[in-house]
Scaffold this motif. Structure first.
Motif, PDB file in Angstrom:
ATOM      1  N   GLN A  19     -22.347  27.032 -28.917  1.00 37.35           N
ATOM      2  CA  GLN A  19     -22.987  26.165 -29.900  1.00 37.35           C
ATOM      3  C   GLN A  19     -24.239  26.850 -30.417  1.00 37.35           C
ATOM      4  OE1 GLN A  19     -23.153  22.826 -27.099  1.00 37.35           O
ATOM      5  NE2 GLN A  19     -21.980  21.589 -28.565  1.00 37.35           N
ATOM      6  N   CYS A  20     -24.513  26.683 -31.694  1.00 37.44           N
ATOM      7  CA  CYS A  20     -25.586  27.440 -32.339  1.00 37.44           C
ATOM      8  C   CYS A  20     -26.792  26.590 -32.720  1.00 37.44           C
ATOM      9  CB  CYS A  20     -25.040  28.151 -33.573  1.00 37.44           C
ATOM     10  SG  CYS A  20     -23.727  29.329 -33.200  1.00 37.44           S
ATOM     11  N   GLY A  21     -26.960  25.438 -32.076  1.00 42.85           N
ATOM     12  CA  GLY A  21     -28.166  24.654 -32.274  1.00 42.85           C
ATOM     13  C   GLY A  21     -28.059  23.514 -33.258  1.00 42.85           C
ATOM     14  N   THR A  22     -26.911  23.363 -33.900  1.00 42.19           N
ATOM     15  CA  THR A  22     -26.721  22.276 -34.850  1.00 42.19           C
ATOM     16  C   THR A  22     -25.862  21.184 -34.219  1.00 42.19           C
ATOM     17  OG1 THR A  22     -24.782  23.378 -35.770  1.00 42.19           O
ATOM     18  CG2 THR A  22     -26.896  23.821 -36.831  1.00 42.19           C
ATOM     19  N   ALA A  23     -25.811  20.033 -34.882  1.00 44.39           N
ATOM     20  CA  ALA A  23     -24.921  18.974 -34.431  1.00 44.39           C
ATOM     21  C   ALA A  23     -23.480  19.447 -34.593  1.00 44.39           C
ATOM     22  CB  ALA A  23     -25.166  17.702 -35.236  1.00 44.39           C
ATOM     23  N   VAL A  73     -13.783  32.439 -19.312  1.00 47.43           N
ATOM     24  CA  VAL A  73     -14.491  31.886 -20.469  1.00 47.43           C
ATOM     25  C   VAL A  73     -15.972  31.695 -20.159  1.00 47.43           C
ATOM     26  CG1 VAL A  73     -14.662  29.917 -22.054  1.00 47.43           C
ATOM     27  CG2 VAL A  73     -12.413  30.690 -21.261  1.00 47.43           C
ATOM     28  N   LEU A  74     -16.808  32.018 -21.126  1.00 46.17           N
ATOM     29  CA  LEU A  74     -18.229  31.707 -21.098  1.00 46.17           C
ATOM     30  C   LEU A  74     -18.520  30.731 -22.227  1.00 46.17           C
ATOM     31  CD1 LEU A  74     -21.251  32.234 -20.249  1.00 46.17           C
ATOM     32  CD2 LEU A  74     -21.254  34.003 -22.036  1.00 46.17           C
ATOM     33  N   THR A  75     -19.205  29.618 -21.923  1.00 49.11           N
ATOM     34  CA  THR A  75     -19.650  28.708 -22.978  1.00 49.11           C
ATOM     35  C   THR A  75     -21.171  28.637 -22.972  1.00 49.11           C
ATOM     36  OG1 THR A  75     -19.565  26.699 -21.605  1.00 49.11           O
ATOM     37  CG2 THR A  75     -17.548  27.326 -22.781  1.00 49.11           C
ATOM     38  N   LEU A  76     -21.729  28.523 -24.159  1.00 51.31           N
ATOM     39  CA  LEU A  76     -23.172  28.375 -24.332  1.00 51.31           C
ATOM     40  C   LEU A  76     -23.430  27.020 -24.971  1.00 51.31           C
ATOM     41  CD1 LEU A  76     -24.110  31.921 -25.712  1.00 51.31           C
ATOM     42  CD2 LEU A  76     -24.135  31.131 -23.332  1.00 51.31           C
ATOM     43  N   VAL A  77     -24.267  26.213 -24.328  1.00 46.50           N
ATOM     44  CA  VAL A  77     -24.558  24.866 -24.806  1.00 46.50           C
ATOM     45  C   VAL A  77     -25.879  24.865 -25.560  1.00 46.50           C
ATOM     46  CG1 VAL A  77     -25.182  22.521 -24.086  1.00 46.50           C
ATOM     47  CG2 VAL A  77     -23.224  23.687 -23.028  1.00 46.50           C
ATOM     48  N   THR A 115     -20.813  28.198 -17.758  1.00 42.28           N
ATOM     49  CA  THR A 115     -21.626  27.628 -18.831  1.00 42.28           C
ATOM     50  C   THR A 115     -23.094  27.952 -18.623  1.00 42.28           C
ATOM     51  OG1 THR A 115     -20.102  25.777 -19.187  1.00 42.28           O
ATOM     52  CG2 THR A 115     -22.352  25.476 -19.964  1.00 42.28           C
ATOM     53  N   LEU A 116     -23.776  28.285 -19.703  1.00 42.28           N
ATOM     54  CA  LEU A 116     -25.231  28.398 -19.699  1.00 42.28           C
ATOM     55  C   LEU A 116     -25.786  27.500 -20.797  1.00 42.28           C
ATOM     56  CD1 LEU A 116     -27.869  29.679 -18.668  1.00 42.28           C
ATOM     57  CD2 LEU A 116     -27.569  31.457 -20.432  1.00 42.28           C
ATOM     58  N   VAL A 117     -26.695  26.601 -20.411  1.00 37.20           N
ATOM     59  CA  VAL A 117     -27.401  25.783 -21.394  1.00 37.20           C
ATOM     60  C   VAL A 117     -28.577  26.616 -21.888  1.00 37.20           C
ATOM     61  CG1 VAL A 117     -28.522  23.577 -21.869  1.00 37.20           C
ATOM     62  CG2 VAL A 117     -26.737  23.722 -20.111  1.00 37.20           C
ATOM     63  N   ILE A 118     -28.579  26.938 -23.170  1.00 36.65           N
ATOM     64  CA  ILE A 118     -29.611  27.846 -23.695  1.00 36.65           C
ATOM     65  C   ILE A 118     -30.641  27.132 -24.566  1.00 36.65           C
ATOM     66  CG2 ILE A 118     -28.017  29.803 -23.662  1.00 36.65           C
ATOM     67  CD1 ILE A 118     -27.795  29.494 -26.733  1.00 36.65           C
ATOM     68  N   GLY A 119     -30.425  25.849 -24.851  1.00 34.40           N
ATOM     69  CA  GLY A 119     -31.357  25.118 -25.717  1.00 34.40           C
ATOM     70  C   GLY A 119     -31.241  23.634 -25.466  1.00 34.40           C
ATOM     71  N   GLU A 120     -30.920  22.899 -26.503  1.00 33.37           N
ATOM     72  CA  GLU A 120     -30.758  21.461 -26.340  1.00 33.37           C
ATOM     73  C   GLU A 120     -29.377  21.138 -25.772  1.00 33.37           C
ATOM     74  OE1 GLU A 120     -32.760  18.613 -29.079  1.00 33.37           O
ATOM     75  OE2 GLU A 120     -32.512  20.247 -30.511  1.00 33.37           O
ATOM     76  N   GLY A 121     -29.363  20.260 -24.785  1.00 39.69           N
ATOM     77  CA  GLY A 121     -28.112  19.762 -24.241  1.00 39.69           C
ATOM     78  C   GLY A 121     -28.050  18.272 -24.507  1.00 39.69           C
ATOM     79  N   GLY A 161     -22.811  13.750 -24.909  1.00 37.84           N
ATOM     80  CA  GLY A 161     -21.422  14.176 -24.736  1.00 37.84           C
ATOM     81  C   GLY A 161     -21.034  15.341 -25.607  1.00 37.84           C
ATOM     82  N   GLY A 162     -21.701  15.510 -26.738  1.00 35.96           N
ATOM     83  CA  GLY A 162     -21.416  16.644 -27.611  1.00 35.96           C
ATOM     84  C   GLY A 162     -21.753  17.967 -26.965  1.00 35.96           C
ATOM     85  N   ALA A 163     -22.722  17.950 -26.028  1.00 37.22           N
ATOM     86  CA  ALA A 163     -23.051  19.148 -25.256  1.00 37.22           C
ATOM     87  C   ALA A 163     -22.186  19.237 -24.012  1.00 37.22           C
ATOM     88  CB  ALA A 163     -24.529  19.127 -24.873  1.00 37.22           C
ATOM     89  N   LEU A 164     -21.984  18.093 -23.352  1.00 37.22           N
ATOM     90  CA  LEU A 164     -21.239  18.081 -22.102  1.00 37.22           C
ATOM     91  C   LEU A 164     -19.804  18.556 -22.287  1.00 37.22           C
ATOM     92  CD1 LEU A 164     -21.589  17.287 -19.089  1.00 37.22           C
ATOM     93  CD2 LEU A 164     -20.548  15.090 -19.691  1.00 37.22           C
ATOM     94  N   ALA A 165     -19.221  18.316 -23.461  1.00 37.20           N
ATOM     95  CA  ALA A 165     -17.841  18.744 -23.707  1.00 37.20           C
ATOM     96  C   ALA A 165     -17.695  20.253 -23.580  1.00 37.20           C
ATOM     97  CB  ALA A 165     -17.386  18.279 -25.092  1.00 37.20           C
ATOM     98  N   PHE A 166     -18.757  21.014 -23.826  1.00 40.30           N
ATOM     99  CA  PHE A 166     -18.730  22.473 -23.725  1.00 40.30           C
ATOM    100  C   PHE A 166     -19.011  22.966 -22.304  1.00 40.30           C
ATOM    101  CE2 PHE A 166     -18.689  22.459 -28.250  1.00 40.30           C
ATOM    102  CZ  PHE A 166     -18.374  23.741 -28.680  1.00 40.30           C
ATOM    103  N   ALA A 167     -19.372  22.077 -21.391  1.00 32.12           N
ATOM    104  CA  ALA A 167     -19.889  22.499 -20.090  1.00 32.12           C
ATOM    105  C   ALA A 167     -18.824  22.520 -19.010  1.00 32.12           C
ATOM    106  CB  ALA A 167     -21.031  21.578 -19.674  1.00 32.12           C
ATOM    107  N   ALA A 168     -18.909  23.527 -18.135  1.00 30.93           N
ATOM    108  CA  ALA A 168     -18.034  23.611 -16.971  1.00 30.93           C
ATOM    109  C   ALA A 168     -18.544  22.656 -15.899  1.00 30.93           C
ATOM    110  CB  ALA A 168     -18.019  25.036 -16.439  1.00 30.93           C
TER     111      ALA A 168
END
Length: 438
Positions: free
Chosen positions: A298-302, A325-329, A365-371, A374-381
Motif C-alpha cells: 500500500q502506498c499511503g492512500t485509501a 510474499v511480502l506485504t507492506l501496510v 508483513t511490515l507496517v510502514i506507515g498508517e495502519g 480493516g483496509g490495512a488488516l486485509a494486507f496483514a499476515a
C-alpha cells in the motif's frame, strides 16, 4: 513490417527445438471453396504449415516452452491443427515442468473451419488450465493484432500479460466491432490503462524482460521473506498521537522506497484484470539474495476495490508458484466513497482476507506507515506482522474513533493514547512480532 514467427523466436530465445508435428497436411472440415488453395499459398509464403510454431528454447538461462503465432499464415487464425499444436505445447510444459510463453498475433478463429475452429478455444483453455493446476507459469505477449479467441484464451488468462506498443488488442476484431466504437478502446495501451495488461514492452527489450520474468516465476522457495529494515532512524513515539503524526509525516519513507531498497531488482503487475487499477497499491515480484519474492504494498492512500483485488491476484499467483510474499501496510483505511461501494469494496476486501488466509506460501508483513482499520488488516499476515518505528496500527483512526464515541475533536490525541496503537503497544499486545530497526 511485422516480424515472422521465426524472427520472434530468434529475438527472445536461443536453442529453439521445434515440437514435431505428426500431421503435416492442412485440414478442410467444411470443404470451403478455395480454402486449400489459400492454405497452399500461405504455406509457400511463410514456410510454415500452420499458424503457430511451438517448441522448447532457452530464454536467457531459463528453459521454456514457446507458442509463437505466425500472422502471415492466414492471419494467424486458429484452426484444428492450431489447437493440436497448442495442446501439445502445454503437454510438453507439464511433463517437463517448464513455463509457457505465448507470443500472440492472431485475428481470431479460422472462418473456413466454422465451429471446428471455434471449439479449439475450449481445447486451448483446458490445456492452459491443466498446466496452471500443475504449477506451470504462463506469460503472454500481445503482438499486433491480438483479437478474438487468442486474446480471450492465452492472452488474457496468462499469469503475466505483456504488450507491445501500438498493438491492436480486443475480443472484437476490426471488421466486426461496432462502427461507432472508438478505435482507441481496442489498443494495448487502453488495456494497460484498464488493468488488463501488466507491462508495455518495446520489441527491443522484450527478450530481456521475458528473461527476468521467467527467472522470477520459476524460482520456488519455502523460507518466509525477512521483514525489511526501517528506512528512517527515528525514536519510538512517546504518545499515541506522536505515533500518528510520525506515520503521517511527509518525511517518512513510502512503499516505493522500501521496495527499491529491499530488492536487487523487481518487476510489477498492474490491475485487477476486471477493468480497474488502483495506483495506490504496488504489486509484483522481486529478486533478493538469490531468490524470488512476491510483494503487495500500500502506498499511503485509501485503498480502492481494485487495489484489494490486485493484491489478492498477486497472493494467489505466488501461492500457486511457490513464492513467498511480502506485504507492506500503509493506508488510512479502505476507500469508503460511493464509487468504492459500487465497485465492490466489501467483496474485494474479503477476497484479500481469503487469499492470505489460504496462502500456501509464507506471508510476511511490515507496517510502514498508517495502519487504518480493516483496509490495512486485509494486507496483514495474522502471525508474521512487524512494524516500523514511525508507524501505527489501529482499529480505526483516532479521529474516526472520537466521532464514533461522540467525543469532541479536542479529545482526539487522548483517544489515540487509549487505542494503544504505538509500535511498542502492538508488540506488547501480541499483534506485532517486533519493531524493525534501521
Amino acid at each position: 513490417m511485422r516480424p515472422s514467427a521465426r524472427e520472434v523466436i530468434a529475438q527472445v530465445s536461443t536453442g529453439f527445438t521445434e515440437l514435431s508435428d505428426v500431421d503435416g497436411s492442412g485440414d478442410d472440415p467444411l470443404g470451403w471453396p478455395g480454402y486449400r488453395e489459400a492454405y497452399a499459398k500461405a504455406a509457400a509464403r511463410t514456410g510454415e504449415t500452420e499458424s503457430v510454431v511451438v517448441g522448447e528454447a532457452l530464454v536467457g538461462a531459463t528453459p521454456a516452452v514457446l507458442v509463437v503465432w505466425e500472422f502471415g499464415f492466414l492471419g494467424g487464425s486458429i484452426g484444428r491443427r492450431t489447437g493440436d499444436r497448442v495442446e501439445a505445447a502445454f503437454s510438453l510444459a507439464r511433463s517437463r515442468k517448464l513455463p509457457v510463453v505465448a507470443l500472440i498475433a492472431t485475428g481470431g478463429s479460422r472462418m473456413q473451419h466454422g465451429m471446428r475452429a471455434l471449439s479449439q478455444l475450449q481445447r486451448i483453455a483446458r490445456a492452459s488450465a491443466a498446466a496452471r493446476a500443475d504449477g506451470v507459469a504462463q506469460i503472454s505477449v500481445l503482438r499486433d493484432p491480438t483479437t478474438g479467441g487468442g486474446w480471450a484464451t492465452l492472452g488474457a488468462s496468462a499469469d503475466v500479460v505483456l504488450g507491445l506498443p501500438l498493438a491492436q488488442v480486443g475480443f472484437a476484431g476490426s471488421r466486426v466491432r461496432p462502427a461507432t466504437s472508438p478505435s482507441e478502446a481496442y489498443t494495448v495501451e487502453a488495456k494497460y490503462e484498464w488493468g488488463q495488461v501488466d507491462q508495455l514492452v518495446s520489441p527491443s527489450s522484450l527478450g530481456a524482460v521475458l528473461e527476468r520474468w521467467l527467472r522470477l516465476l520459476t524460482s520456488r522457495s519455502s523460507a518466509p521473506a525477512p521483514p525489511p529494515a526501517a528506512l528512517r532512524d527515528v525514536p519510538l513515539p512517546t504518545t499515541g498521537w506522536d505515533a500518528v503524526r510520525a506515520a503521517r509525516s511527509s518525511r517518512r519513507a513510502r512503499a516505493a522506497e522500501y521496495v527499491d531498497a529491499y530488492f536487487d531488482w523487481h518487476e510489477t503487475l498492474r490491475g485487477d484484470r476486471t477493468g480497474a487499477v488502483d495506483d495506490g497499491v504496488l504489486c509484483g515480484f522481486g529478486w533478493r539474495d538469490g531468490r524470488a519474492l512476491a510483494f503487495a504494498a500500500q502506498c499511503g492512500t485509501a485503498t480502492r476495490p481494485a487495489g484489494f483485488r490486485t493484491a489478492a491476484r498477486l497472493v494467489h499467483l505466488a501461492s500457486r508458484l511457490g513464492i513467498p510474499v511480502l506485504t507492506l501496510v500503509d493506508t488510512p483505511g479502505a476507500a469508503n466513497d460511493a464509487s468504492a461501494e459500487e465497485g465492490g469494496a466489501g467483496p474485494a476486501i474479503a477476497s484479500l482476507f481469503e487469499a492470505i488466509a489460504t496462502a500456501t506460501v509464507p506471508v510476511t508483513t511490515l507496517v510502514i506507515g498508517e495502519g487504518g482499520s480493516g483496509g490495512a488488516l486485509a494486507f496483514a499476515a495474522p502471525d508474521n506482522t512487524w512494524i516500523a518505528p514511525d508507524a501505527y496500527f489501529s482499529v480505526t483512526s483516532p479521529e474516526a474513533a472520537a466521532a464514533i464515541l461522540k467525543r469532541p475533536m479536542t479529545e482526539v490525541p487522548a483517544t489515540a493514547d487509549q487505542l494503544r496503537l504505538r509500535p511498542q503497544d502492538l508488540v506488547e499486545l501480541g499483534l506485532a512480532r517486533g519493531i524493525v530497526e534501521a
